[in-house]
Each structure stands twice: as structure tokens, then as C-alpha cells.
Motif scaffolding. Structure first.
Motif, PDB file in Angstrom:
ATOM      1  N   PHE A  55       0.829  -1.204   0.000  1.00 32.80           N
ATOM      2  CA  PHE A  55       0.000   0.000   0.000  1.00 32.80           C
ATOM      3  C   PHE A  55       0.867   1.260   0.000  1.00 32.80           C
ATOM      4  CE2 PHE A  55      -2.073   3.349   2.496  1.00 32.80           C
ATOM      5  CZ  PHE A  55      -3.214   3.563   1.740  1.00 32.80           C
ATOM      6  N   VAL A  56       1.906   1.278   0.808  1.00 33.38           N
ATOM      7  CA  VAL A  56       2.819   2.428   0.863  1.00 33.38           C
ATOM      8  C   VAL A  56       3.552   2.564  -0.469  1.00 33.38           C
ATOM      9  CG1 VAL A  56       4.846   3.403   2.036  1.00 33.38           C
ATOM     10  CG2 VAL A  56       3.005   2.327   3.373  1.00 33.38           C
ATOM     11  N   HIS A  57       3.953   1.434  -1.037  1.00 31.66           N
ATOM     12  CA  HIS A  57       4.604   1.472  -2.348  1.00 31.66           C
ATOM     13  C   HIS A  57       3.634   2.030  -3.396  1.00 31.66           C
ATOM     14  CE1 HIS A  57       7.402   0.528  -5.515  1.00 31.66           C
ATOM     15  NE2 HIS A  57       6.486  -0.211  -6.133  1.00 31.66           N
ATOM     16  N   SER A  58       2.372   1.674  -3.308  1.00 32.95           N
ATOM     17  CA  SER A  58       1.372   2.192  -4.241  1.00 32.95           C
ATOM     18  C   SER A  58       1.221   3.703  -4.112  1.00 32.95           C
ATOM     19  CB  SER A  58       0.016   1.523  -4.009  1.00 32.95           C
ATOM     20  OG  SER A  58      -0.970   2.092  -4.831  1.00 32.95           O
ATOM     21  N   PHE A  59       1.237   4.202  -2.889  1.00 34.04           N
ATOM     22  CA  PHE A  59       1.143   5.649  -2.666  1.00 34.04           C
ATOM     23  C   PHE A  59       2.273   6.373  -3.407  1.00 34.04           C
ATOM     24  CE2 PHE A  59       2.448   9.376  -0.127  1.00 34.04           C
ATOM     25  CZ  PHE A  59       1.274  10.112  -0.146  1.00 34.04           C
ATOM     26  N   VAL A 111      -5.208   5.046 -10.102  1.00 35.38           N
ATOM     27  CA  VAL A 111      -4.241   4.593  -9.100  1.00 35.38           C
ATOM     28  C   VAL A 111      -3.218   3.660  -9.746  1.00 35.38           C
ATOM     29  CG1 VAL A 111      -5.550   2.559  -8.297  1.00 35.38           C
ATOM     30  CG2 VAL A 111      -3.983   3.732  -6.738  1.00 35.38           C
ATOM     31  N   VAL A 112      -1.987   3.759  -9.283  1.00 36.81           N
ATOM     32  CA  VAL A 112      -0.912   2.874  -9.746  1.00 36.81           C
ATOM     33  C   VAL A 112      -0.535   2.004  -8.562  1.00 36.81           C
ATOM     34  CG1 VAL A 112       1.451   2.743 -10.635  1.00 36.81           C
ATOM     35  CG2 VAL A 112      -0.099   4.558 -11.420  1.00 36.81           C
ATOM     36  N   ASN A 163      -3.159  -4.513  -9.908  1.00 33.44           N
ATOM     37  CA  ASN A 163      -4.263  -3.740  -9.359  1.00 33.44           C
ATOM     38  C   ASN A 163      -4.338  -3.909  -7.844  1.00 33.44           C
ATOM     39  OD1 ASN A 163      -5.482  -2.778 -11.851  1.00 33.44           O
ATOM     40  ND2 ASN A 163      -5.920  -4.937 -12.249  1.00 33.44           N
ATOM     41  N   PRO A 164      -4.962  -2.958  -7.152  1.00 30.84           N
ATOM     42  CA  PRO A 164      -5.151  -3.114  -5.713  1.00 30.84           C
ATOM     43  C   PRO A 164      -5.961  -4.376  -5.420  1.00 30.84           C
ATOM     44  CG  PRO A 164      -5.794  -0.907  -6.429  1.00 30.84           C
ATOM     45  CD  PRO A 164      -5.530  -1.720  -7.659  1.00 30.84           C
ATOM     46  N   PRO A 165      -5.738  -5.005  -4.284  1.00 30.43           N
ATOM     47  CA  PRO A 165      -6.465  -6.237  -3.968  1.00 30.43           C
ATOM     48  C   PRO A 165      -7.978  -6.021  -3.897  1.00 30.43           C
ATOM     49  CG  PRO A 165      -5.023  -5.591  -2.152  1.00 30.43           C
ATOM     50  CD  PRO A 165      -4.765  -4.656  -3.271  1.00 30.43           C
ATOM     51  N   TRP A 166      -8.419  -4.801  -3.638  1.00 33.97           N
ATOM     52  CA  TRP A 166      -9.852  -4.514  -3.550  1.00 33.97           C
ATOM     53  C   TRP A 166     -10.442  -4.100  -4.898  1.00 33.97           C
ATOM     54  CZ3 TRP A 166      -6.150  -2.129  -0.543  1.00 33.97           C
ATOM     55  CH2 TRP A 166      -5.668  -0.913  -1.039  1.00 33.97           C
ATOM     56  N   GLY A 167      -9.594  -4.041  -5.930  1.00 31.52           N
ATOM     57  CA  GLY A 167     -10.061  -3.683  -7.268  1.00 31.52           C
ATOM     58  C   GLY A 167     -10.682  -2.297  -7.303  1.00 31.52           C
ATOM     59  N   ASP A 168     -11.870  -2.200  -7.865  1.00 29.96           N
ATOM     60  CA  ASP A 168     -12.585  -0.926  -7.961  1.00 29.96           C
ATOM     61  C   ASP A 168     -13.562  -0.728  -6.814  1.00 29.96           C
ATOM     62  OD1 ASP A 168     -11.305  -0.352 -10.344  1.00 29.96           O
ATOM     63  OD2 ASP A 168     -12.877  -1.298 -11.566  1.00 29.96           O
ATOM     64  N   ASN A 169     -13.580  -1.629  -5.866  1.00 27.61           N
ATOM     65  CA  ASN A 169     -14.518  -1.575  -4.752  1.00 27.61           C
ATOM     66  C   ASN A 169     -13.992  -0.615  -3.679  1.00 27.61           C
ATOM     67  OD1 ASN A 169     -16.635  -2.123  -3.036  1.00 27.61           O
ATOM     68  ND2 ASN A 169     -15.779  -4.063  -2.315  1.00 27.61           N
ATOM     69  N   ILE A 170     -14.251   0.678  -3.870  1.00 25.38           N
ATOM     70  CA  ILE A 170     -13.772   1.700  -2.937  1.00 25.38           C
ATOM     71  C   ILE A 170     -14.955   2.458  -2.348  1.00 25.38           C
ATOM     72  CG2 ILE A 170     -11.516   1.952  -4.033  1.00 25.38           C
ATOM     73  CD1 ILE A 170     -12.613   4.479  -5.416  1.00 25.38           C
ATOM     74  N   ALA A 171     -14.709   3.126  -1.249  1.00 25.13           N
ATOM     75  CA  ALA A 171     -15.755   3.897  -0.575  1.00 25.13           C
ATOM     76  C   ALA A 171     -16.231   5.047  -1.463  1.00 25.13           C
ATOM     77  CB  ALA A 171     -15.226   4.434   0.747  1.00 25.13           C
ATOM     78  N   PRO A 172     -17.510   5.386  -1.407  1.00 24.39           N
ATOM     79  CA  PRO A 172     -18.038   6.449  -2.263  1.00 24.39           C
ATOM     80  C   PRO A 172     -17.437   7.829  -1.982  1.00 24.39           C
ATOM     81  CG  PRO A 172     -19.746   5.613  -0.779  1.00 24.39           C
ATOM     82  CD  PRO A 172     -18.540   4.748  -0.609  1.00 24.39           C
ATOM     83  N   GLN A 173     -16.905   8.051  -0.780  1.00 25.74           N
ATOM     84  CA  GLN A 173     -16.317   9.349  -0.454  1.00 25.74           C
ATOM     85  C   GLN A 173     -14.943   9.557  -1.100  1.00 25.74           C
ATOM     86  OE1 GLN A 173     -17.032   6.988   1.870  1.00 25.74           O
ATOM     87  NE2 GLN A 173     -15.547   6.981   3.527  1.00 25.74           N
ATOM     88  N   ILE A 174     -14.383   8.505  -1.687  1.00 27.35           N
ATOM     89  CA  ILE A 174     -13.117   8.642  -2.413  1.00 27.35           C
ATOM     90  C   ILE A 174     -13.442   9.152  -3.807  1.00 27.35           C
ATOM     91  CG2 ILE A 174     -11.112   7.443  -3.343  1.00 27.35           C
ATOM     92  CD1 ILE A 174     -11.350   5.513  -0.941  1.00 27.35           C
ATOM     93  N   THR A 175     -13.056  10.389  -4.063  1.00 28.66           N
ATOM     94  CA  THR A 175     -13.442  11.054  -5.310  1.00 28.66           C
ATOM     95  C   THR A 175     -12.262  11.342  -6.236  1.00 28.66           C
ATOM     96  OG1 THR A 175     -13.280  13.187  -4.187  1.00 28.66           O
ATOM     97  CG2 THR A 175     -15.457  12.116  -4.230  1.00 28.66           C
ATOM     98  N   SER A 176     -11.046  11.188  -5.733  1.00 31.68           N
ATOM     99  CA  SER A 176      -9.852  11.459  -6.540  1.00 31.68           C
ATOM    100  C   SER A 176      -8.669  10.727  -5.916  1.00 31.68           C
ATOM    101  CB  SER A 176      -9.558  12.960  -6.582  1.00 31.68           C
ATOM    102  OG  SER A 176      -9.013  13.399  -5.356  1.00 31.68           O
TER     103      SER A 176
END
Length: 136
Positions: free
Chosen positions: A19-23, A79-80, A89-102
Motif C-alpha cells: 500500500f505504501v509502495h502504491s502511494f 491509481v498505480v 491492481n489493488p487487492p480490492w479492485g474498484d470496490n472503494i468507498a463512495p467518499q473517495i473522489t480522486s
């Protein structure tokens, strides 16, 4: 094992190493067209590598704020996960919280805090306390 940022006796947890590497991968991919650490050397080549000298903390803080401003204009789908393997891809794929907008608010720590905010606080504390910031 989670990675955190430490300044003095205070450690704030960021998350799993991937996750930190992804950031940092996301920052480099979208903000550094000529390569890792070329635009943001203090953030990418010092902090990411494990230690940011306190004398460079304000420079890294400015870099972090520039990165957030750029990423805030990009959708979460940009996201990279791993800059060395752009197909991953992230392990959660496109399943993110709706408040994440960018991508500017995409990265939440394992404790639910915004990673940009955690790092801003740590870098400010590093500069003010004249204590190196350590990523471990």
C-alpha cells in the motif's frame, strides 16, 4: 507488518508495504514524467528510502503538497498499484468507498486516516523538532 512514519517517539501507521509502495508509485507515475525522484527528490529518494533528514523536511512537505494538488485532479481509477508492474491492481479492485473522489483522497491508512495528512503532520513535526523522519 505495517509501515509507519516515525518522528522522535511518535509513529503513525500508514499500512502494508504494498500500500505504501502504491502511494509513492502513484505520485511518481502521475507527477514525475522524467522518472522516480526527479521532481520530488526529498519525498521519493529520501523519505521513501527510509530516512528524511530534518533539514529537508520543509522541502519534502512542499513536494508532498504539490503531489496532492496534482493527484486531486485525477480519478481513483488512475491509481498505480506498482510502478514496476503497471498491470497490477489493488487487492480490492474498484470496490472503494463512495467518499473517495480522486487520487488526492484515495489513500487512507490502516487506521482510516488520510496518508497525505499523516505525512504532512510528520514532516512539519520533523522540521519543527529538528528530528529526522523515518519510514519503517
Amino acid at each position: 507488518m505495517a509501515i509507519g512514519v516515525t518522528v522522535g517517539s511518535v509513529t503513525d501507521e500508514l499500512g502494508a508495504p504494498s500500500f505504501v509502495h502504491s502511494f509513492f508509485s502513484t505520485i511518481s507515475a502521475h507527477c514525475e514524467p522524467t522518472g522516480w525522484g526527479r521532481r520530488f527528490p526529498h519525498l521519493m529518494n529520501e523519505l521513501y528510502q527510509g530516512r528524511l533528514p530534518h533539514g529537508n523536511a520543509l522541502l519534502a512537505l512542499a513536494e508532498l503538497r504539490q503531489a496532492k494538488a496534482t493527484l486531486s485532479k485525477l480519478p481513483p481509477a488512475s491509481v498505480v498499484w506498482d510502478i514496476e508492474n503497471r498491470q497490477s491492481n489493488p487487492p480490492w479492485g474498484d470496490n472503494i468507498a463512495p467518499q473517495i473522489t480522486s487520487l488526492g483522497n484515495y489513500f487512507l491508512s490502516s487506521t482510516g486516516r488520510d496518508v497525505f495528512q499523516i505525512l504532512e503532520e510528520a514532516l512539519a513535526a520533523s522540521a519543527e523538532g529538528r528530528i529526522d523522519a523515518v519510514l519503517q
